[in-house]
Design a protein around this motif. Sequence first.
Motif, PDB file in Angstrom:
ATOM      1  N   LYS A 174       0.835  -1.208   0.000  1.00  0.00           N
ATOM      2  CA  LYS A 174       0.000   0.000   0.000  1.00  0.00           C
ATOM      3  C   LYS A 174       0.868   1.256   0.000  1.00  0.00           C
ATOM      4  N   LYS A 175       1.907   1.277   0.838  1.00  0.00           N
ATOM      5  CA  LYS A 175       2.765   2.456   0.910  1.00  0.00           C
ATOM      6  C   LYS A 175       3.547   2.661  -0.387  1.00  0.00           C
ATOM      7  N   ILE A 176       3.991   1.578  -1.001  1.00  0.00           N
ATOM      8  CA  ILE A 176       4.720   1.686  -2.270  1.00  0.00           C
ATOM      9  C   ILE A 176       3.805   2.241  -3.351  1.00  0.00           C
ATOM     10  N   ARG A 177       2.582   1.726  -3.406  1.00  0.00           N
ATOM     11  CA  ARG A 177       1.630   2.212  -4.424  1.00  0.00           C
ATOM     12  C   ARG A 177       1.371   3.709  -4.278  1.00  0.00           C
ATOM     13  N   GLU A 178       1.295   4.181  -3.044  1.00  0.00           N
ATOM     14  CA  GLU A 178       1.053   5.602  -2.825  1.00  0.00           C
ATOM     15  C   GLU A 178       2.181   6.460  -3.406  1.00  0.00           C
ATOM     16  N   LYS A 179       3.353   5.863  -3.573  1.00  0.00           N
ATOM     17  CA  LYS A 179       4.507   6.616  -4.053  1.00  0.00           C
ATOM     18  C   LYS A 179       4.768   6.454  -5.551  1.00  0.00           C
ATOM     19  N   ILE A 180       4.284   5.342  -6.145  1.00  0.00           N
ATOM     20  CA  ILE A 180       4.621   5.104  -7.549  1.00  0.00           C
ATOM     21  C   ILE A 180       3.424   5.139  -8.489  1.00  0.00           C
ATOM     22  N   GLU A 181       2.231   4.948  -7.959  1.00  0.00           N
ATOM     23  CA  GLU A 181       1.054   4.858  -8.818  1.00  0.00           C
ATOM     24  C   GLU A 181       0.399   6.223  -9.007  1.00  0.00           C
ATOM     25  N   TYR A 182      -0.085   6.468 -10.215  1.00  0.00           N
ATOM     26  CA  TYR A 182      -0.846   7.686 -10.488  1.00  0.00           C
ATOM     27  C   TYR A 182      -2.209   7.620  -9.818  1.00  0.00           C
ATOM     28  N   ASP A 183      -2.838   6.441  -9.868  1.00  0.00           N
ATOM     29  CA  ASP A 183      -4.141   6.204  -9.245  1.00  0.00           C
ATOM     30  C   ASP A 183      -4.049   4.876  -8.507  1.00  0.00           C
ATOM     31  N   THR A 184      -4.018   4.934  -7.174  1.00  0.00           N
ATOM     32  CA  THR A 184      -3.835   3.705  -6.395  1.00  0.00           C
ATOM     33  C   THR A 184      -5.022   2.751  -6.514  1.00  0.00           C
ATOM     34  N   SER A 185      -6.182   3.269  -6.917  1.00  0.00           N
ATOM     35  CA  SER A 185      -7.342   2.387  -7.097  1.00  0.00           C
ATOM     36  C   SER A 185      -7.247   1.596  -8.394  1.00  0.00           C
ATOM     37  N   LYS A 186      -6.391   2.059  -9.315  1.00  0.00           N
ATOM     38  CA  LYS A 186      -6.175   1.369 -10.592  1.00  0.00           C
ATOM     39  C   LYS A 186      -4.663   1.265 -10.835  1.00  0.00           C
ATOM     40  N   PRO A 187      -3.971   0.450 -10.051  1.00  0.00           N
ATOM     41  CA  PRO A 187      -2.508   0.379 -10.144  1.00  0.00           C
ATOM     42  C   PRO A 187      -2.017  -0.068 -11.517  1.00  0.00           C
ATOM     43  N   GLN A 188      -1.012   0.646 -12.016  1.00  0.00           N
ATOM     44  CA  GLN A 188      -0.432   0.334 -13.320  1.00  0.00           C
ATOM     45  C   GLN A 188       0.848  -0.489 -13.199  1.00  0.00           C
ATOM     46  N   TYR A 189       1.401  -0.540 -11.998  1.00  0.00           N
ATOM     47  CA  TYR A 189       2.665  -1.257 -11.806  1.00  0.00           C
ATOM     48  C   TYR A 189       2.472  -2.530 -10.975  1.00  0.00           C
ATOM     49  N   ILE A 190       2.084  -2.369  -9.728  1.00  0.00           N
ATOM     50  CA  ILE A 190       1.944  -3.543  -8.853  1.00  0.00           C
ATOM     51  C   ILE A 190       0.480  -3.960  -8.814  1.00  0.00           C
ATOM     52  N   GLU A 191       0.179  -5.075  -9.440  1.00  0.00           N
ATOM     53  CA  GLU A 191      -1.180  -5.594  -9.516  1.00  0.00           C
ATOM     54  C   GLU A 191      -1.467  -6.568  -8.381  1.00  0.00           C
ATOM     55  N   THR A 192      -2.690  -6.534  -7.894  1.00  0.00           N
ATOM     56  CA  THR A 192      -3.149  -7.537  -6.945  1.00  0.00           C
ATOM     57  C   THR A 192      -3.792  -8.683  -7.718  1.00  0.00           C
ATOM     58  N   ILE A 193      -3.286  -9.868  -7.525  1.00  0.00           N
ATOM     59  CA  ILE A 193      -3.892 -11.055  -8.130  1.00  0.00           C
ATOM     60  C   ILE A 193      -4.713 -11.701  -7.019  1.00  0.00           C
ATOM     61  N   TRP A 194      -5.999 -11.465  -7.042  1.00  0.00           N
ATOM     62  CA  TRP A 194      -6.862 -11.836  -5.928  1.00  0.00           C
ATOM     63  C   TRP A 194      -6.782 -13.313  -5.601  1.00  0.00           C
ATOM     64  N   GLY A 195      -6.621 -13.573  -4.315  1.00  0.00           N
ATOM     65  CA  GLY A 195      -6.529 -14.947  -3.849  1.00  0.00           C
ATOM     66  C   GLY A 195      -5.151 -15.551  -3.986  1.00  0.00           C
ATOM     67  N   VAL A 196      -4.220 -14.787  -4.603  1.00  0.00           N
ATOM     68  CA  VAL A 196      -2.864 -15.319  -4.817  1.00  0.00           C
ATOM     69  C   VAL A 196      -1.819 -14.405  -4.190  1.00  0.00           C
ATOM     70  N   GLY A 197      -1.658 -13.196  -4.764  1.00  0.00           N
ATOM     71  CA  GLY A 197      -0.626 -12.297  -4.260  1.00  0.00           C
ATOM     72  C   GLY A 197      -0.471 -11.067  -5.126  1.00  0.00           C
ATOM     73  N   TYR A 198       0.775 -10.751  -5.523  1.00  0.00           N
ATOM     74  CA  TYR A 198       1.062  -9.527  -6.270  1.00  0.00           C
ATOM     75  C   TYR A 198       1.984  -9.800  -7.459  1.00  0.00           C
ATOM     76  N   ARG A 199       1.881  -8.905  -8.460  1.00  0.00           N
ATOM     77  CA  ARG A 199       2.717  -9.022  -9.660  1.00  0.00           C
ATOM     78  C   ARG A 199       3.106  -7.621 -10.107  1.00  0.00           C
ATOM     79  N   PHE A 200       4.379  -7.477 -10.510  1.00  0.00           N
ATOM     80  CA  PHE A 200       4.847  -6.226 -11.091  1.00  0.00           C
ATOM     81  C   PHE A 200       4.693  -6.338 -12.604  1.00  0.00           C
ATOM     82  N   LYS A 201       3.828  -5.511 -13.153  1.00  0.00           N
ATOM     83  CA  LYS A 201       3.474  -5.588 -14.575  1.00  0.00           C
ATOM     84  C   LYS A 201       4.363  -4.686 -15.419  1.00  0.00           C
ATOM     85  N   VAL A 202       4.878  -5.235 -16.529  1.00  0.00           N
ATOM     86  CA  VAL A 202       5.661  -4.427 -17.462  1.00  0.00           C
ATOM     87  C   VAL A 202       5.004  -4.456 -18.839  1.00  0.00           C
TER      88      VAL A 202
END
Length: 229
Positions: A201-229
């Motif tokens: 959450k803290k990282i998203r606040e610093k790197i994402e333009y819109d934390t509700s629609k993250p462009q970098y760190i995605e939440t994969i529900w039920g699994v974890g997280y992915r950094f999208k390129v």
Amino acid sequence: MSKILIVEDEDSIAQLEKDYLELSGFQVEIENDGEAGLNRALKEDYDLLILDLMLPGVDGFEICRQVRQNKNTPILMVSAKKDDIDKIRGLGLGADDYITKPFSPSELVARVKAHLARYERLIGSGQGHNDIIEIRGIKIDKTARRVWINGEERAFTTKEFDLLTFLAEHPNRVFKKEELFREIWDMESIGDIATVTVHIKKIREKIEYDTSKPQYIETIWGVGYRFKV
């Protein structure tokens, strides 16, 4: 020899922590007052801080906040409170770990060693040139431990930087929260998933333009997280 500051108002607990850490080869100093502990943490050089939350004068949260504004020193918070809200608040202020009383002295020593070992590896690079990661407007200087977002430098805590860098180094791969905890904190999760969630959450606040629609760190529900390129 690594130098550790314990800020703890219960002298018996502070002395127990000090004894076990000194037996493990650390140099340990104690402050029982929050304000005095804050002054020493800011003015002197320590390799790691152990902060109790409930302190006379200045509480552990405020010490953590002020130290983190000035230093990347690893911070381990200690509290008798088991509420997740205190844990989340502490981690959100930049603490690297949170341990609940009562705990075994051996667990404390193990966590201290893990945080110091990782921190020393990360700052001890002897590379002749800086190791840079650049992805879609994000520039991560691994050697200098600095981050720029679209040309603007942003401040990251030690664990925020570690977690962002690790994900960026493994793009498009999905990591479970437990995997990220083991990788970044060098220990088994023991169910403490809130640590990872708060740092993401803290990282998203610093790197994402819109934390509700993250462009970098995605939440994969039920699994974890992915950094999208």
